[in-house]
Design a protein around this motif. Sequence first.
Motif, PDB file in Angstrom:
ATOM      1  N   VAL A   1     -47.075 -17.322 -12.011  1.00  0.00           N
ATOM      2  CA  VAL A   1     -46.306 -16.589 -11.012  1.00  0.00           C
ATOM      3  C   VAL A   1     -44.907 -16.377 -11.569  1.00  0.00           C
ATOM      4  O   VAL A   1     -44.264 -17.323 -12.029  1.00  0.00           O
ATOM      5  CB  VAL A   1     -46.226 -17.363  -9.685  1.00  0.00           C
ATOM      6  N   GLN A   2     -44.471 -15.147 -11.550  1.00  0.00           N
ATOM      7  CA  GLN A   2     -43.098 -14.852 -11.943  1.00  0.00           C
ATOM      8  C   GLN A   2     -42.293 -14.584 -10.674  1.00  0.00           C
ATOM      9  O   GLN A   2     -42.736 -13.849  -9.789  1.00  0.00           O
ATOM     10  CB  GLN A   2     -43.027 -13.627 -12.852  1.00  0.00           C
ATOM     11  N   LEU A   3     -41.121 -15.188 -10.605  1.00  0.00           N
ATOM     12  CA  LEU A   3     -40.258 -15.055  -9.436  1.00  0.00           C
ATOM     13  C   LEU A   3     -38.910 -14.482  -9.875  1.00  0.00           C
ATOM     14  O   LEU A   3     -38.303 -14.984 -10.828  1.00  0.00           O
ATOM     15  CB  LEU A   3     -40.038 -16.418  -8.777  1.00  0.00           C
TER      16      LEU A   3
ATOM     17  N   SER B   1     -33.406 -12.104  -1.765  1.00  0.00           N
ATOM     18  CA  SER B   1     -34.820 -11.770  -1.866  1.00  0.00           C
ATOM     19  C   SER B   1     -35.414 -12.430  -3.099  1.00  0.00           C
ATOM     20  O   SER B   1     -34.713 -12.638  -4.091  1.00  0.00           O
ATOM     21  CB  SER B   1     -35.013 -10.257  -1.959  1.00  0.00           C
ATOM     22  N   CYS B   2     -36.684 -12.727  -3.020  1.00  0.00           N
ATOM     23  CA  CYS B   2     -37.417 -13.278  -4.159  1.00  0.00           C
ATOM     24  C   CYS B   2     -38.713 -12.488  -4.265  1.00  0.00           C
ATOM     25  O   CYS B   2     -39.562 -12.565  -3.371  1.00  0.00           O
ATOM     26  CB  CYS B   2     -37.692 -14.751  -3.952  1.00  0.00           C
ATOM     27  N   ALA B   3     -38.830 -11.726  -5.329  1.00  0.00           N
ATOM     28  CA  ALA B   3     -40.029 -10.930  -5.551  1.00  0.00           C
ATOM     29  C   ALA B   3     -40.953 -11.662  -6.500  1.00  0.00           C
ATOM     30  O   ALA B   3     -40.539 -12.070  -7.601  1.00  0.00           O
ATOM     31  CB  ALA B   3     -39.643  -9.567  -6.121  1.00  0.00           C
ATOM     32  N   ALA B   4     -42.186 -11.821  -6.089  1.00  0.00           N
ATOM     33  CA  ALA B   4     -43.170 -12.526  -6.906  1.00  0.00           C
ATOM     34  C   ALA B   4     -44.121 -11.526  -7.553  1.00  0.00           C
ATOM     35  O   ALA B   4     -44.439 -10.490  -6.974  1.00  0.00           O
ATOM     36  CB  ALA B   4     -43.946 -13.512  -6.057  1.00  0.00           C
ATOM     37  N   SER B   5     -44.574 -11.873  -8.737  1.00  0.00           N
ATOM     38  CA  SER B   5     -45.575 -11.058  -9.437  1.00  0.00           C
ATOM     39  C   SER B   5     -46.484 -11.981 -10.232  1.00  0.00           C
ATOM     40  O   SER B   5     -46.187 -13.157 -10.416  1.00  0.00           O
ATOM     41  CB  SER B   5     -44.902 -10.042 -10.356  1.00  0.00           C
ATOM     42  N   GLY B   6     -47.586 -11.436 -10.667  1.00  0.00           N
ATOM     43  CA  GLY B   6     -48.549 -12.208 -11.442  1.00  0.00           C
ATOM     44  C   GLY B   6     -49.697 -12.721 -10.592  1.00  0.00           C
ATOM     45  O   GLY B   6     -50.846 -12.668 -10.993  1.00  0.00           O
TER      46      GLY B   6
ATOM     47  N   ALA C   1     -41.936 -21.726  -5.886  1.00  0.00           N
ATOM     48  CA  ALA C   1     -43.287 -21.615  -5.325  1.00  0.00           C
ATOM     49  C   ALA C   1     -44.101 -22.815  -5.765  1.00  0.00           C
ATOM     50  O   ALA C   1     -44.034 -23.224  -6.929  1.00  0.00           O
ATOM     51  CB  ALA C   1     -43.949 -20.329  -5.803  1.00  0.00           C
ATOM     52  N   GLY C   2     -44.875 -23.374  -4.851  1.00  0.00           N
ATOM     53  CA  GLY C   2     -45.672 -24.533  -5.196  1.00  0.00           C
ATOM     54  C   GLY C   2     -47.026 -24.517  -4.521  1.00  0.00           C
ATOM     55  O   GLY C   2     -47.164 -24.003  -3.409  1.00  0.00           O
TER      56      GLY C   2
ATOM     57  N   GLU D   1     -46.099 -25.351  -9.959  1.00  0.00           N
ATOM     58  CA  GLU D   1     -44.867 -24.874  -9.373  1.00  0.00           C
ATOM     59  C   GLU D   1     -44.172 -23.914 -10.329  1.00  0.00           C
ATOM     60  O   GLU D   1     -44.311 -24.009 -11.547  1.00  0.00           O
ATOM     61  CB  GLU D   1     -43.923 -26.025  -9.006  1.00  0.00           C
ATOM     62  N   TYR D   2     -43.446 -22.994  -9.726  1.00  0.00           N
ATOM     63  CA  TYR D   2     -42.763 -21.954 -10.476  1.00  0.00           C
ATOM     64  C   TYR D   2     -41.354 -21.774  -9.916  1.00  0.00           C
ATOM     65  O   TYR D   2     -41.132 -21.933  -8.705  1.00  0.00           O
ATOM     66  CB  TYR D   2     -43.544 -20.641 -10.383  1.00  0.00           C
ATOM     67  N   TRP D   3     -40.446 -21.420 -10.817  1.00  0.00           N
ATOM     68  CA  TRP D   3     -39.045 -21.216 -10.446  1.00  0.00           C
ATOM     69  C   TRP D   3     -38.578 -19.842 -10.900  1.00  0.00           C
ATOM     70  O   TRP D   3     -38.994 -19.354 -11.944  1.00  0.00           O
ATOM     71  CB  TRP D   3     -38.157 -22.262 -11.121  1.00  0.00           C
ATOM     72  N   GLY D   4     -37.690 -19.264 -10.113  1.00  0.00           N
ATOM     73  CA  GLY D   4     -37.012 -18.061 -10.539  1.00  0.00           C
ATOM     74  C   GLY D   4     -35.813 -18.421 -11.410  1.00  0.00           C
ATOM     75  O   GLY D   4     -35.511 -19.603 -11.626  1.00  0.00           O
TER      76      GLY D   4
END
Length: 120
Positions: free
Chosen positions: A2-4, A21-26, A98-99, A108-111
């Motif tokens: 996940v990319q944030l 805003s936080c846009a997620a992709s992947g 995101a977790g 988990e992923y971080w922007g």
Amino acid sequence: QVQLVESGGGMVQAGGSLRLSCAASGRTISNYAMDWFRQAPGKEREFVTGITDSGNTINYADSVKGRFTISRDNAKNSLYLQMNNLKPEDTAVYYCHAGITVLTLEFEYWGQGTLVTVSE
């Protein structure tokens, strides 16, 4: 994966508002718990607010209760943070997180963060 990507940071005077805003992709984030953290200069990263995948449960740090509102739009694969009545102590880099736990594995992923600066 996940990319944030966070956006919406900037400089504002005390008492002002910003919307992050936080846009997620992947991958879709609909199954992920989502959070906002922040890190002020010289301090450790701290939890600001979090929302479950369904949106049914939301938690806030005491320092932002009544001023910040977290929301998510799973259809847009996005997370938001409305920040009102900002104070100089809210100055920090804000991170989207995101977790998810799959069986016993945690992912988990971080922007990269977006800077919020609140002046007196």
